[in-house]
Design an enzyme around this catalytic site. Structure first.
Site, mmCIF file in Angstrom:
data_model
loop_
_atom_site.group_PDB
_atom_site.id
_atom_site.type_symbol
_atom_site.label_atom_id
_atom_site.label_comp_id
_atom_site.label_asym_id
_atom_site.label_seq_id
_atom_site.Cartn_x
_atom_site.Cartn_y
_atom_site.Cartn_z
ATOM 1 N N GLY A 16 -7.431 -6.790 -2.237
ATOM 2 C CA GLY A 16 -6.176 -6.059 -2.344
ATOM 3 C C GLY A 16 -6.481 -4.563 -2.317
ATOM 4 N N LEU A 17 -5.540 -3.781 -2.788
ATOM 5 C CA LEU A 17 -5.741 -2.329 -2.764
ATOM 6 C C LEU A 17 -6.967 -1.926 -3.587
ATOM 7 C CD1 LEU A 17 -4.845 0.506 -2.007
ATOM 8 C CD2 LEU A 17 -3.261 0.471 -3.942
ATOM 9 N N SER A 45 -0.730 -6.333 -3.439
ATOM 10 C CA SER A 45 -0.665 -4.958 -2.936
ATOM 11 C C SER A 45 0.214 -4.849 -1.695
ATOM 12 C CB SER A 45 -2.075 -4.451 -2.600
ATOM 13 O OG SER A 45 -2.895 -4.504 -3.737
ATOM 14 N N TRP A 47 2.716 -6.474 -0.940
ATOM 15 C CA TRP A 47 4.130 -6.781 -1.193
ATOM 16 C C TRP A 47 4.849 -5.688 -1.970
ATOM 17 C CZ3 TRP A 47 3.907 -12.631 -2.950
ATOM 18 C CH2 TRP A 47 3.359 -13.381 -1.908
ATOM 19 N N GLU A 116 12.134 6.405 -10.087
ATOM 20 C CA GLU A 116 12.282 5.033 -10.587
ATOM 21 C C GLU A 116 12.477 5.065 -12.093
ATOM 22 O OE1 GLU A 116 8.906 2.801 -9.115
ATOM 23 O OE2 GLU A 116 9.987 2.249 -7.302
ATOM 24 N N HIS A 234 9.834 -9.651 -14.076
ATOM 25 C CA HIS A 234 10.866 -8.929 -13.310
ATOM 26 C C HIS A 234 12.181 -9.665 -13.521
ATOM 27 C CE1 HIS A 234 13.011 -6.890 -10.169
ATOM 28 N NE2 HIS A 234 11.992 -6.071 -10.017
ATOM 29 N N ARG A 280 13.104 -2.951 -18.179
ATOM 30 C CA ARG A 280 12.907 -4.224 -17.478
ATOM 31 C C ARG A 280 12.854 -5.423 -18.431
ATOM 32 N NH1 ARG A 280 8.495 -3.929 -12.613
ATOM 33 N NH2 ARG A 280 10.106 -2.966 -11.346
ATOM 34 N N HIS A 339 5.620 -10.920 -13.062
ATOM 35 C CA HIS A 339 5.495 -9.891 -12.023
ATOM 36 C C HIS A 339 4.213 -9.083 -12.153
ATOM 37 C CE1 HIS A 339 7.016 -7.223 -8.988
ATOM 38 N NE2 HIS A 339 7.012 -6.164 -9.785
ATOM 39 N N ARG A 374 4.339 -1.560 -18.323
ATOM 40 C CA ARG A 374 3.910 -0.683 -17.231
ATOM 41 C C ARG A 374 5.047 0.212 -16.763
ATOM 42 N NH1 ARG A 374 3.923 -2.135 -11.052
ATOM 43 N NH2 ARG A 374 5.649 -3.404 -11.758
ATOM 44 N N LEU A 380 -0.224 0.507 -8.429
ATOM 45 C CA LEU A 380 -0.962 0.877 -7.213
ATOM 46 C C LEU A 380 -1.820 2.098 -7.525
ATOM 47 C CD1 LEU A 380 1.733 0.510 -4.379
ATOM 48 C CD2 LEU A 380 -0.065 -1.104 -4.991
HETATM 49 C C1 LIG Z 1 6.551 -8.121 -5.094
HETATM 50 C C2 LIG Z 1 5.761 -7.051 -5.792
HETATM 51 C C3 LIG Z 1 6.184 -5.720 -5.718
HETATM 52 C C4 LIG Z 1 5.441 -4.705 -6.361
HETATM 53 N N1 LIG Z 1 5.816 -3.388 -6.225
HETATM 54 C C5 LIG Z 1 5.015 -2.407 -6.736
HETATM 55 C C6 LIG Z 1 5.282 -1.020 -6.487
HETATM 56 O O1 LIG Z 1 6.219 -0.674 -5.798
HETATM 57 N N2 LIG Z 1 4.435 -0.101 -7.018
HETATM 58 C C7 LIG Z 1 3.358 -0.438 -7.788
HETATM 59 O O2 LIG Z 1 2.627 0.445 -8.242
HETATM 60 N N3 LIG Z 1 3.076 -1.742 -8.017
HETATM 61 C C8 LIG Z 1 3.865 -2.722 -7.507
HETATM 62 N N4 LIG Z 1 3.562 -4.038 -7.737
HETATM 63 C C9 LIG Z 1 2.314 -4.360 -8.468
HETATM 64 C C10 LIG Z 1 1.122 -4.083 -7.559
HETATM 65 O O3 LIG Z 1 1.414 -4.512 -6.246
HETATM 66 C C11 LIG Z 1 -0.131 -4.795 -8.033
HETATM 67 O O4 LIG Z 1 -0.334 -4.607 -9.396
HETATM 68 C C12 LIG Z 1 -1.367 -4.247 -7.308
HETATM 69 O O5 LIG Z 1 -1.145 -4.311 -5.919
HETATM 70 C C13 LIG Z 1 -2.599 -5.013 -7.683
HETATM 71 O O6 LIG Z 1 -3.626 -4.675 -6.781
HETATM 72 P P1 LIG Z 1 -5.007 -5.454 -6.877
HETATM 73 O O7 LIG Z 1 -5.842 -4.969 -5.747
HETATM 74 O O8 LIG Z 1 -5.512 -5.356 -8.251
HETATM 75 O O9 LIG Z 1 -4.598 -6.987 -6.664
HETATM 76 P P2 LIG Z 1 -4.055 -7.732 -5.362
HETATM 77 O O10 LIG Z 1 -3.457 -6.795 -4.400
HETATM 78 O O11 LIG Z 1 -3.232 -8.881 -5.804
HETATM 79 O O12 LIG Z 1 -5.401 -8.285 -4.689
HETATM 80 C C14 LIG Z 1 -6.157 -9.286 -5.314
HETATM 81 C C15 LIG Z 1 -7.129 -9.859 -4.311
HETATM 82 O O13 LIG Z 1 -8.007 -10.760 -4.968
HETATM 83 C C16 LIG Z 1 -8.053 -11.976 -4.249
HETATM 84 N N5 LIG Z 1 -8.469 -13.038 -5.169
HETATM 85 C C17 LIG Z 1 -7.790 -13.593 -6.197
HETATM 86 N N6 LIG Z 1 -8.539 -14.529 -6.793
HETATM 87 C C18 LIG Z 1 -9.719 -14.549 -6.129
HETATM 88 C C19 LIG Z 1 -10.913 -15.304 -6.261
HETATM 89 N N7 LIG Z 1 -11.062 -16.255 -7.197
HETATM 90 N N8 LIG Z 1 -11.947 -15.067 -5.395
HETATM 91 C C20 LIG Z 1 -11.840 -14.121 -4.431
HETATM 92 N N9 LIG Z 1 -10.733 -13.381 -4.264
HETATM 93 C C21 LIG Z 1 -9.689 -13.595 -5.103
HETATM 94 C C22 LIG Z 1 -6.661 -12.110 -3.666
HETATM 95 O O14 LIG Z 1 -6.623 -13.034 -2.614
HETATM 96 C C23 LIG Z 1 -6.454 -10.666 -3.206
HETATM 97 O O15 LIG Z 1 -7.158 -10.433 -2.017
HETATM 98 C C24 LIG Z 1 4.294 -5.054 -7.117
HETATM 99 C C25 LIG Z 1 3.886 -6.390 -7.195
HETATM 100 C C26 LIG Z 1 4.605 -7.383 -6.535
HETATM 101 C C27 LIG Z 1 4.123 -8.794 -6.628
#
Ligand SMILES: Cc1cc2nc3c(=O)[nH]c(=O)nc-3n(C[C@H](O)[C@H](O)[C@H](O)COP(=O)(O)OP(=O)(O)OC[C@H]3O[C@@H](n4cnc5c(N)ncnc54)[C@H](O)[C@@H]3O)c2cc1C
Length: 534
Positions: A16-17, A45, A47, A116, A234, A280, A339, A374, A380
């Site tokens: 993800g991000l 990320s 989404w 927001e 949410h 929220r 969420h 949060r 992000l």
């Molecule tokens: C619908 C939605 C809207 C949102 N809107 C916002 C917003 O507008 N602004 C904001 O700041 N935040 C928002 N959020 C929250 C934010 O998107 C997330 O908190 C953030 O993107 C998390 O990033 P991350 O890289 O930690 O995780 P993620 O982007 O979820 O990435 C996790 C990665 O780990 C991988 N993974 C999981 N388990 C394993 C495993 N066992 N082995 C290997 N890989 C694995 C997944 O496949 C994925 O590639 C939103 C969330 C959602 C669901």
């Protein structure tokens, strides 16, 4: 598995991000990123709709951003982390620009910013209205594919960390499409970036992989797990039986859409002075209670948005129409959905977990930035600020010798996909029923028993064991916090207790102790463990 030979000594788990940003910041150091699916798929990320918070607008300040973050977190935000993240936010947004993210800007080149809930200024940097997450991920994926030092291994899920003399020395993975096939990668440094926990709740906005695996793996390795009771629900996921549940964005309520029950009564107006625009967690409880009472909950956009729905909110409009609901003519059925997880693997300001060789970044980590709740669009932001810091720290640590060996194989005992689906389904049902929007001692005790039974029955399947362990951390922390605060609401302790205005920390050893006498020992262990990380 020929493509797995000779990966680099730095492993990033999750794409993800947080994972991709960390990998880019480590370049040109060789890095291997593990992703269960093709890059970008299965990450929250991509989404994200709102955007990323940063004090880059005229008249705004990083101090104001930090203060808003501290206020939203309901008394337990780590103020030092909040200030640090707010201060570094503008630089990380500039990094994203340099990676090619097409943030909305005016003719003079200034960011077009949204405001927001609970932000005191317009501070959300966005892309084409509601496309921030997708655009950020597309730009990062393109940059990653042009970066020769980053090797992406798609189609694998991490199951466990390999530990040697208290140090993480590798990772055990399994093929996503054939869980019988496993491999062990040796690594000098592992960065967990596996995202959230929505996949262990029946209704969630998160992708299915978000099952708290990172928390479970880190806990077994000896890491401290923090603030797991704080889960953000949410209030307005669209209730059309889809899994994951699509979001009816908060911006609809910002435009004046109202929440009504089956009888057309506006229920939020009697629950909070800000009605639909209350925090929220308050709105989520309002929606939850209407549904529990059999009155249903609906988002009525007919007057406030009306005919401009399709152009102003194309994503939500398309999801509704596909489910046979025309939001211009009919209120949208809604339900609270898991969420975001404020808790996770405890880390310091550089993503260090306290276990040698192990870092954690993004939603899987708990830095203390979010406290009990949060602030919108800070997640992000946390992913990029902590991703950059962790990358620097990993590089500084020099903890990444090249890989010495690789073991591949097949499991001795067959994984039964139907049994796995059924066990995880049971965890999801129990978590939503007993550890969801409203919690109580009776429900949480029932959840502990039910999840432990699933864990025992499925202990030979790492996916079940990991999901169950993450669930147990949430349930037990929720049981121990006998008050309501932020995303944690106890119907038997509805008030906030000033005495409990502190973060919670737990280890695997602490989790398995149950009696009251043991609980007292756990408390001292928790405090001790909490200090140990710094
Ligand atoms: C619908 C939605 C809207 C949102 N809107 C916002 C917003 O507008 N602004 C904001 O700041 N935040 C928002 N959020 C929250 C934010 O998107 C997330 O908190 C953030 O993107 C998390 O990033 P991350 O890289 O930690 O995780 P993620 O982007 O979820 O990435 C996790 C990665 O780990 C991988 N993974 C999981 N388990 C394993 C495993 N066992 N082995 C290997 N890989 C694995 C997944 O496949 C994925 O590639 C939103 C969330 C959602 C669901």
């Amino acid at each position: 598995m020929p493509e797995l030979r000779n990966p680099s000594g730095i492993l990033i788990v999750g794409a993800g991000l947080a994972g991709l940003f960390t990998a880019l910041k480590l370049a040109p150091r060789p890095v291997t990123v593990i992703s269960p699916g093709p890059l970008g798929e299965g990450a929250s990320s991509a989404w994200a709709q709102g955007g990323i918070a940063a004090a880059v607008g005229e008249g705004d300040s990083t101090d104001a951003h930090a203060e808003d973050t501290i206020r939203a977190g309901a008394g337990i935000v780590d103020a030092r982390i909040a200030r640090l993240v707010a201060r570094e936010a503008p630089a990380r947004v500039r990094d994203l620009l340099a990676y090619g993210v097409p943030f909305d800007r005016d003719l003079a080149g200034h960011f077009v910013l949204s405001r927001e809930a609970a932000h005191s200024a317009k501070r959300i940097v966005r892309v084409a209205g509601d496309r921030a997450g997708r655009a950020i991920m597309e730009a990062l994926i393109a940059t990653v594919s042009r970066t020769p030092s980053i090797r992406v291994v798609e189609g694998f899920e991490a199951e466990d960390l390999v530990i040697d003399a208290g140090r993480v020395t590798g990772l055990q993975i399994a093929r996503h499409d054939d869980p019988q096939r496993t491999a062990t990668l040796e690594a000098g440094a592992v960065v967990l970036a596996t995202g959230g926990i929505g996949g262990i709740f029946a209704v969630t906005t998160n992708p299915g992989h978000a099952r708290g695996t990172g928390i479970a793996m880190a806990a077994r390795a000896g890491a401290v797990i923090a603030d797991t009771e704080f889960v953000q629900f949410h209030p307005t996921a669209i209730d059309i039986g889809a899994d994951p549940a699509p979001l009816a964005t908060e911006a609809l309520r910002g435009e004046g859409a109202t929440l009504v029950n089956k009888a057309g009564e506006r229920f939020m107006a009697r629950l909070h002075p800000d009605a639909e625009l209350a925090p929220r967690d308050v709105v989520a409880r309002g929606v939850f209670q209407e549904i529990a009472a059999g009155r249903g909950a609906f988002l009525d956009c007919r007057t406030a948005i009306g005919a401009k729905f399709a152009t102003s909110f194309p994503t939500v409009h398309a999801r509704c129409m596909a489910a046979g609901i025309d939001p211009v003519r009919r209120p949208i059925p809604v339900v609270p959905a898991e969420h975001y997880h404020m808790g996770g693997i405890r880390t310091d300001e550089n993503g260090r977990t306290g276990v040698a060789g192990l870092w954690a970044v993004g939603e899987v980590a708990s830095t203390g930035l979010h406290g009990a709740n949060r602030l919108a669009s800070n997640s992000l932001l946390e992913a990029v600020v902590l991703g950059a810091r962790a990358a620097e720290d990993v590089a500084r640590s020099g903890a990444h010798p090249s890989v010495r060996a690789l073991a591949e194989g097949r499991r001795r005992r067959e994984i039964d996909p139907a049994a796995r689906a059924s066990a995880i389904g049971e965890i999801r049902r129990v978590m939503s029923r007993c550890a969801g929007v409203e919690r109580s001692e009776v429900g949480l005790r029932a959840a502990l028993g039910a999840v432990e039974r699933v864990k025992a029955a499925g202990r030979h399947d790492p996916a079940i064991a990991n999901a169950a362990l993450a669930a147990l951390f949430i349930v037990e922390a929720a049981r121990r916090r006998k008050e309501s605060r932020g995303g944690h609401f106890r119907s038997d302790y509805p008030e906030t207790s000033h005495k409990l205005a502190r973060r919670s920390f737990m280890t695997l050893a602490g989790l398995s102790l149950r009696s009251e006498a043991q609980a007292r020992d756990v408390l001292s262990e928790i405090t001790h463990a909490g200090r140990k990380v710094r």
